[in-house]
Write an enzyme that holds these catalytic residues in place. Structure first.
Site, mmCIF file in Angstrom:
data_model
loop_
_atom_site.group_PDB
_atom_site.id
_atom_site.type_symbol
_atom_site.label_atom_id
_atom_site.label_comp_id
_atom_site.label_asym_id
_atom_site.label_seq_id
_atom_site.Cartn_x
_atom_site.Cartn_y
_atom_site.Cartn_z
ATOM 1 N N GLU A 217 50.106 79.624 14.598
ATOM 2 C CA GLU A 217 49.689 78.214 14.485
ATOM 3 C C GLU A 217 49.008 77.878 13.165
ATOM 4 O O GLU A 217 47.867 77.383 13.156
ATOM 5 C CB GLU A 217 48.809 77.850 15.692
ATOM 6 C CG GLU A 217 49.534 78.088 17.012
ATOM 7 C CD GLU A 217 48.674 77.865 18.249
ATOM 8 O OE1 GLU A 217 47.492 77.476 18.111
ATOM 9 O OE2 GLU A 217 49.181 78.081 19.370
ATOM 10 N N ASN A 258 54.387 82.068 14.356
ATOM 11 C CA ASN A 258 54.601 81.445 15.667
ATOM 12 C C ASN A 258 53.851 80.112 15.702
ATOM 13 O O ASN A 258 52.696 80.036 15.264
ATOM 14 C CB ASN A 258 54.014 82.419 16.713
ATOM 15 C CG ASN A 258 54.271 82.034 18.142
ATOM 16 O OD1 ASN A 258 55.394 81.738 18.515
ATOM 17 N ND2 ASN A 258 53.219 82.064 18.955
ATOM 18 N N HIS A 294 55.974 74.661 24.384
ATOM 19 C CA HIS A 294 55.141 74.105 25.463
ATOM 20 C C HIS A 294 55.542 72.638 25.603
ATOM 21 O O HIS A 294 55.022 71.773 24.889
ATOM 22 C CB HIS A 294 53.657 74.236 25.115
ATOM 23 C CG HIS A 294 53.184 75.654 25.069
ATOM 24 N ND1 HIS A 294 53.156 76.453 26.192
ATOM 25 C CD2 HIS A 294 52.734 76.422 24.046
ATOM 26 C CE1 HIS A 294 52.700 77.661 25.863
ATOM 27 N NE2 HIS A 294 52.445 77.663 24.567
ATOM 28 N N GLU A 322 56.885 80.963 24.114
ATOM 29 C CA GLU A 322 55.832 80.607 25.087
ATOM 30 C C GLU A 322 56.301 79.473 26.001
ATOM 31 O O GLU A 322 55.548 78.551 26.292
ATOM 32 C CB GLU A 322 54.546 80.191 24.354
ATOM 33 C CG GLU A 322 54.014 81.225 23.385
ATOM 34 C CD GLU A 322 52.665 80.856 22.767
ATOM 35 O OE1 GLU A 322 52.007 79.908 23.244
ATOM 36 O OE2 GLU A 322 52.270 81.532 21.796
ATOM 37 N N ASP A 324 57.053 76.767 28.598
ATOM 38 C CA ASP A 324 56.729 76.140 29.882
ATOM 39 C C ASP A 324 56.945 74.638 29.746
ATOM 40 O O ASP A 324 57.002 74.113 28.634
ATOM 41 C CB ASP A 324 55.316 76.496 30.402
ATOM 42 C CG ASP A 324 54.199 76.273 29.410
ATOM 43 O OD1 ASP A 324 54.327 75.400 28.523
ATOM 44 O OD2 ASP A 324 53.163 76.968 29.518
HETATM 45 O O1 9MR Z 1 47.415 81.607 27.796
HETATM 46 C C1 9MR Z 1 46.261 81.668 26.977
HETATM 47 C C2 9MR Z 1 45.070 81.231 27.764
HETATM 48 O O2 9MR Z 1 44.804 82.122 28.828
HETATM 49 C C3 9MR Z 1 43.860 81.128 26.852
HETATM 50 O O3 9MR Z 1 42.777 80.585 27.585
HETATM 51 C C4 9MR Z 1 44.200 80.243 25.674
HETATM 52 C C5 9MR Z 1 43.017 80.145 24.734
HETATM 53 O O4 9MR Z 1 43.332 79.537 23.553
HETATM 54 O O5 9MR Z 1 45.325 80.769 24.988
HETATM 55 C C6 9MR Z 1 46.455 80.758 25.774
HETATM 56 O O6 9MR Z 1 47.602 81.142 25.049
HETATM 57 C C7 9MR Z 1 47.937 80.344 23.914
HETATM 58 C C8 9MR Z 1 48.635 81.225 22.929
HETATM 59 O O7 9MR Z 1 47.833 82.341 22.627
HETATM 60 C C9 9MR Z 1 48.986 80.494 21.663
HETATM 61 N N1 9MR Z 1 49.749 79.285 21.943
HETATM 62 C C10 9MR Z 1 49.203 78.426 22.958
HETATM 63 C C11 9MR Z 1 48.906 79.199 24.240
HETATM 64 C C12 9MR Z 1 48.436 78.278 25.333
HETATM 65 O O8 9MR Z 1 47.187 77.736 24.997
#
Ligand code: 9MR
Length: 401
Positions: A217, A258, A294, A322, A324
């Site tokens: 990001e 990513n 997402h 990722e 969903d």
């Molecule tokens: O799934 C992850 C969640 O459990 C955490 O609380 C969150 C914190 O930032 O991160 C989530 O995963 C993220 C991923 O690492 C990067 N892209 C977005 C995902 C969803 O927030």
């Protein structure tokens, strides 16, 4: 004469013959340059044109088994009928030429045996990503002190299940320990910090990871650089510092950047494409771009496939990392039907692009989705529901595969 000629041929091939793939390791496929034989007790089995794998079993085929023959796949019907029993998402994806269909998971979920029964099934999932336990706050909570036990649990599970592993992630503005985010570093000091973190993390999992999200990001939605401790201290050079450190630590891992909201044409996708081109033209190691995906139900971008093609044309592989697709909760029947179509069209975009190597769900069940706690009033984003029952979305994926 004949003996010595045979001997010299044997001697020439011996070093290669001795290098054998381990159980579950790759042993062939288009583009594969590694070993093509397997350790004792396993058979090199053609999964698809791109991927042969050392599967447990005897080298002498039984009358009913035919190793080295691609598994028969039942072509999905155009109506999106559910997969026949015994088939699953990963099996279908591999039969169609992809490397994997996978999912994220998290350590706290691994005591749920109904959940792990699905997670561990390689027919369904051929790849795992640790949703949290390989991030900076989990792996280097204080400077120079590394903790890998939680990350190792996911890595070991993938290994035991014969699943590929995606590493997530080395450098991200979020989930940083405060010693990094509030560090007040000089450029030289932060360079050392990044090199040590990425080098140690990627090095720890050397040989176990198919691909690493080295940078996560880096851009704002308008395509400008995210102003975090890395950019503010080092400018854009932090990207190549991290990529070079990762390449040195595990030369065989594919190195990815990513991000989200790069799935449609626009400023952010353009910024990412320009970054990839500039890294490649400067000889910085970059192998892939991860599209997080997402999405919101009914809003899958129509330009997704053409964006994927722009990136593969630039010489990198791409993956859905990722996936969903969220909706207001409680879920309506209409939205669940739309979600089925949306999952199908996202997966179809990857199927249509040869350089799209695989698809990862950001966990497969609504029971453990990150969505409800982040987006109030939204959820139901995964292909399995709260009770681990497949939703129409699952059939949408099958129809595309
Ligand atoms: O799934 C992850 C969640 O459990 C955490 O609380 C969150 C914190 O930032 O991160 C989530 O995963 C993220 C991923 O690492 C990067 N892209 C977005 C995902 C969803 O927030």
């Amino acid at each position: 004469m004949k003996f010595s000629a045979t001997f010299s041929v044997l001697a020439a091939v011996l070093p290669y013959a001795l290098a054998q793939s381990q159980e579950w390791g790759q042993c062939g496929g288009i583009g594969w340059t590694g070993p093509t034989t397997c350790v004792a007790g396993t058979v090199c089995t053609v999964m698809n044109a791109y991927y042969s794998q050392c599967l447990p079993g005897s080298a002498s085929p039984s009358p009913t088994s035919t190793p080295a023959t691609p598994p028969k796949s039942t072509p999905p019907t155009s109506t999106g009928a559910p997969a026949p029993s015994g088939s699953g998402l990963n099996k279908l994806a591999q039969a169609a030429g992809k490397k994997y269909f996978g999912t994220a998971t998290d350590n706290s979920e691994l005591t749920d045996t109904a959940y792990t029964a699905i997670l561990d099934n390689i027919v369904e999932f051929g790849q795992l990503t640790a949703a949290n336990s390989m991030k900076w706050d989990a792996t280097e909570p204080t400077r120079g002190t590394f903790t890998f036990s939680s990350g190792d649990q996911i890595a070991n599970l993938a290994k035991a299940n014969g699943q590929l592993l995606r590493g997530h992630n080395c450098v991200w503005y979020n989930q940083l320990p405060s010693w990094v985010s509030n560090g007040q570093f000089t450029a030289a000091d932060l360079t050392t910090v990044i090199q040590n973190h990425c080098g140690t993390l990627v090095g720890h999992y050397k040989g176990q990871v198919y691909s690493w999200d080295v940078i996560n990001e880096p851009f704002n939605d308008d395509g400008t650089w995210r102003t975090d401790v890395f950019y503010n201290t080092l400018g854009t050079s932090y990207v190549e510092i991290a990529l070079n450190a990762a390449r040195a630590a595990d030369p065989n891992a594919k190195l990815y950047i990513n991000d989200y909201n790069i799935e449609q044409t626009g400023a952010k996708a353009t910024a990412m494409l320009n970054l990839v081109k500039s890294l490649k033209s400067s000889g910085v190691p970059i192998d892939g771009v991860g599209f997080q995906c997402h999405f919101i139900v009914g809003e899958v971008p129509t330009s997704f496939q053409s964006v994927l093609e722009q990136f593969t044309a630039a010489g990198v592989e791409v993956a859905i990392t990722e996936l969903d697709i969220r909706m207001p909760t409680p879920a309506s029947q209409a939205n669940l039907q739309q979600q089925q179509k949306d999952y199908q069209s996202v997966v179809q975009a990857c199927m249509n692009v040869e350089g799209c190597v695989g698809i990862t769900l950001w966990d497969f069940t609504d029971k453990y989705s990150w969505v409800p706690s982040t987006f109030s009033g939204q959820g139901a984003a995964c292909p399995w529901d709260q009770n681990l029952v497949k939703k129409p979305a699952y059939s949408g994926i099958v129809a595309a595969l």
